[in-house]
Write a protein that holds these residues in place. Structure first.
Motif, mmCIF file in Angstrom:
data_model
loop_
_atom_site.group_PDB
_atom_site.id
_atom_site.type_symbol
_atom_site.label_atom_id
_atom_site.label_comp_id
_atom_site.label_asym_id
_atom_site.label_seq_id
_atom_site.Cartn_x
_atom_site.Cartn_y
_atom_site.Cartn_z
ATOM 1 N N VAL A 19 -72.183 -37.348 -68.426
ATOM 2 C CA VAL A 19 -73.131 -36.991 -67.369
ATOM 3 C C VAL A 19 -73.347 -38.195 -66.455
ATOM 4 C CG1 VAL A 19 -75.543 -36.448 -66.901
ATOM 5 C CG2 VAL A 19 -74.284 -35.156 -68.639
ATOM 6 N N ARG A 20 -73.573 -39.348 -67.069
ATOM 7 C CA ARG A 20 -73.785 -40.568 -66.282
ATOM 8 C C ARG A 20 -72.582 -40.852 -65.381
ATOM 9 N NH1 ARG A 20 -72.761 -46.377 -67.637
ATOM 10 N NH2 ARG A 20 -74.087 -47.619 -66.253
ATOM 11 N N GLU A 21 -71.378 -40.733 -65.937
ATOM 12 C CA GLU A 21 -70.175 -40.995 -65.168
ATOM 13 C C GLU A 21 -70.079 -40.056 -63.958
ATOM 14 O OE1 GLU A 21 -65.290 -41.067 -65.709
ATOM 15 O OE2 GLU A 21 -66.589 -40.490 -67.377
ATOM 16 N N ALA A 22 -70.353 -38.776 -64.181
ATOM 17 C CA ALA A 22 -70.268 -37.798 -63.097
ATOM 18 C C ALA A 22 -71.303 -38.077 -62.018
ATOM 19 C CB ALA A 22 -70.451 -36.384 -63.652
ATOM 20 N N VAL A 23 -72.527 -38.369 -62.438
ATOM 21 C CA VAL A 23 -73.597 -38.623 -61.471
ATOM 22 C C VAL A 23 -73.322 -39.893 -60.682
ATOM 23 C CG1 VAL A 23 -76.045 -39.211 -61.247
ATOM 24 C CG2 VAL A 23 -75.343 -37.332 -62.740
ATOM 25 N N LEU A 24 -72.882 -40.958 -61.360
ATOM 26 C CA LEU A 24 -72.623 -42.214 -60.659
ATOM 27 C C LEU A 24 -71.454 -42.085 -59.692
ATOM 28 C CD1 LEU A 24 -73.206 -44.956 -63.383
ATOM 29 C CD2 LEU A 24 -74.793 -44.037 -61.684
ATOM 30 N N ARG A 25 -70.463 -41.287 -60.051
ATOM 31 C CA ARG A 25 -69.335 -41.079 -59.149
ATOM 32 C C ARG A 25 -69.802 -40.395 -57.864
ATOM 33 N NH1 ARG A 25 -66.414 -38.644 -62.401
ATOM 34 N NH2 ARG A 25 -66.883 -36.502 -61.804
ATOM 35 N N VAL A 26 -70.606 -39.359 -58.011
ATOM 36 C CA VAL A 26 -71.128 -38.645 -56.846
ATOM 37 C C VAL A 26 -72.075 -39.539 -56.052
ATOM 38 C CG1 VAL A 26 -72.593 -36.729 -56.125
ATOM 39 C CG2 VAL A 26 -70.828 -36.356 -57.843
ATOM 40 N N ASP A 68 -78.399 -48.348 -61.481
ATOM 41 C CA ASP A 68 -77.442 -48.009 -62.532
ATOM 42 C C ASP A 68 -76.019 -48.044 -61.997
ATOM 43 O OD1 ASP A 68 -76.793 -47.429 -65.132
ATOM 44 O OD2 ASP A 68 -77.061 -45.270 -64.928
ATOM 45 N N LEU A 69 -75.843 -47.651 -60.745
ATOM 46 C CA LEU A 69 -74.515 -47.704 -60.139
ATOM 47 C C LEU A 69 -74.018 -49.149 -60.087
ATOM 48 C CD1 LEU A 69 -72.201 -46.252 -58.674
ATOM 49 C CD2 LEU A 69 -73.487 -46.520 -56.548
ATOM 50 N N LEU A 70 -74.881 -50.076 -59.701
ATOM 51 C CA LEU A 70 -74.505 -51.487 -59.662
ATOM 52 C C LEU A 70 -74.217 -52.025 -61.057
ATOM 53 C CD1 LEU A 70 -76.951 -52.723 -56.914
ATOM 54 C CD2 LEU A 70 -74.479 -53.142 -56.916
ATOM 55 N N ALA A 71 -75.018 -51.597 -62.036
ATOM 56 C CA ALA A 71 -74.775 -52.026 -63.411
ATOM 57 C C ALA A 71 -73.404 -51.548 -63.882
ATOM 58 C CB ALA A 71 -75.862 -51.482 -64.332
ATOM 59 N N ASP A 72 -73.056 -50.330 -63.527
ATOM 60 C CA ASP A 72 -71.751 -49.788 -63.901
ATOM 61 C C ASP A 72 -70.625 -50.545 -63.214
ATOM 62 O OD1 ASP A 72 -70.182 -47.550 -65.209
ATOM 63 O OD2 ASP A 72 -69.606 -47.250 -63.119
ATOM 64 N N MET A 73 -70.829 -50.898 -61.945
ATOM 65 C CA MET A 73 -69.815 -51.650 -61.217
ATOM 66 C C MET A 73 -69.603 -53.022 -61.837
ATOM 67 S SD MET A 73 -70.972 -50.471 -57.396
ATOM 68 C CE MET A 73 -69.930 -51.613 -56.503
ATOM 69 N N ALA A 123 -83.351 -51.507 -55.944
ATOM 70 C CA ALA A 123 -81.998 -51.797 -55.486
ATOM 71 C C ALA A 123 -81.794 -53.299 -55.313
ATOM 72 C CB ALA A 123 -81.724 -51.069 -54.169
ATOM 73 N N ALA A 124 -82.812 -53.990 -54.807
ATOM 74 C CA ALA A 124 -82.718 -55.437 -54.624
ATOM 75 C C ALA A 124 -82.548 -56.145 -55.962
ATOM 76 C CB ALA A 124 -83.961 -55.947 -53.903
ATOM 77 N N GLU A 125 -83.363 -55.757 -56.942
ATOM 78 C CA GLU A 125 -83.266 -56.377 -58.261
ATOM 79 C C GLU A 125 -81.898 -56.119 -58.879
ATOM 80 O OE1 GLU A 125 -85.420 -56.146 -62.668
ATOM 81 O OE2 GLU A 125 -86.254 -55.030 -60.975
ATOM 82 N N ALA A 126 -81.399 -54.899 -58.715
ATOM 83 C CA ALA A 126 -80.096 -54.552 -59.274
ATOM 84 C C ALA A 126 -78.977 -55.330 -58.600
ATOM 85 C CB ALA A 126 -79.852 -53.054 -59.125
ATOM 86 N N LEU A 127 -79.067 -55.510 -57.287
ATOM 87 C CA LEU A 127 -78.036 -56.254 -56.567
ATOM 88 C C LEU A 127 -78.036 -57.714 -57.016
ATOM 89 C CD1 LEU A 127 -75.889 -55.832 -54.355
ATOM 90 C CD2 LEU A 127 -77.572 -56.675 -52.708
#
Length: 204
Positions: A19-26, A68-73, A123-127
């Motif tokens: 689910v996470r993979e699908a959501v992050l891809r979109v 979460d997208l940045l964490a995955d990247m 988003a700033a903290e994640a970046l």
């Protein structure tokens, strides 16, 4: 007393991982195409074929999804090079940055995430965390160079690695110039020259 992890910071397995993979891809596609404003959780859920409740429960806000997208990247990024020389290692680092920033999808995605970081605290903290992880990964190139005697003892590894990518991001965001391999090689050479000259000794 245990604390509850922030939304989007846990690492699931099994169906939850899919689910996470699908959501992050979109979500990545939406960011690259239309920017941070396109992160409407209900629409992301629809496009990913995931229940809206699941998305809201896991991420709860666009900022958490971007985080979460940045964490995955960061997790998916290539490990640092080990060519045996600081110049070789930092050249590989610079070329990887240029490759990422000039990729049709990844370049737009990073621009959107940087823009999001200016108006969204999550988003700033994640970046910031993303770059901390990546700079930390490549800092070993500098500590190895110190051990080999290529550069002075006391050189701040993180400062050197940051100096490689700084002019490349500047060009991407401020000049609009098209980056290429020559830009990467110049950025690496400048960082190596600075390190050899002791520019970052005692900076840490």
């Amino acid at each position: 007393m245990t604390s509850t992890p922030a939304p989007g910071t846990t690492r699931p397995g099994g169906r939850t991982a899919r689910v996470r993979e699908a959501v992050l891809r979109v979500a990545g596609d939406a960011l690259a195409e239309d920017g941070f404003d396109a992160l409407d959780l209900a629409e992301i859920a629809r496009r990913a074929g995931v229940g809206k409740t699941t998305v809201y429960r896991r991420w709860n806000a666009p900022g958490a999804l971007a985080a979460d997208l940045l964490a995955d990247m960061a997790e998916q990024s290539l490990p640092r090079s080990d060519t045996g020389s600081l110049h070789g290692d930092l050249t590989e680092n610079a070329r990887l940055v240029v490759k990422t920033l000039t990729d049709e999808r990844q370049g737009r995605l990073f621009k959107a995430l940087i823009a999001a970081s200016l108006c969204n605290a999550q988003a700033a903290e994640a970046l910031h965390r993303f770059y901390e992880v990546r700079i930390g990964e490549w800092a070993g190139c500098v500590t190895d160079a110190v051990a080999r005697g290529e550069i002075p003892a006391g050189t701040d590894p993180r400062a050197v690695v940051a100096a490689v990518s700084a002019p490349l991001y500047y060009a991407l965001l401020n000049t609009g110039a098209a980056l290429n391999a020559d830009d990467a090689d110049r950025a690496a050479a400048a960082a190596v020259a600075g390190a050899r000259a002791g520019v970052w000794v005692g900076e840490g």
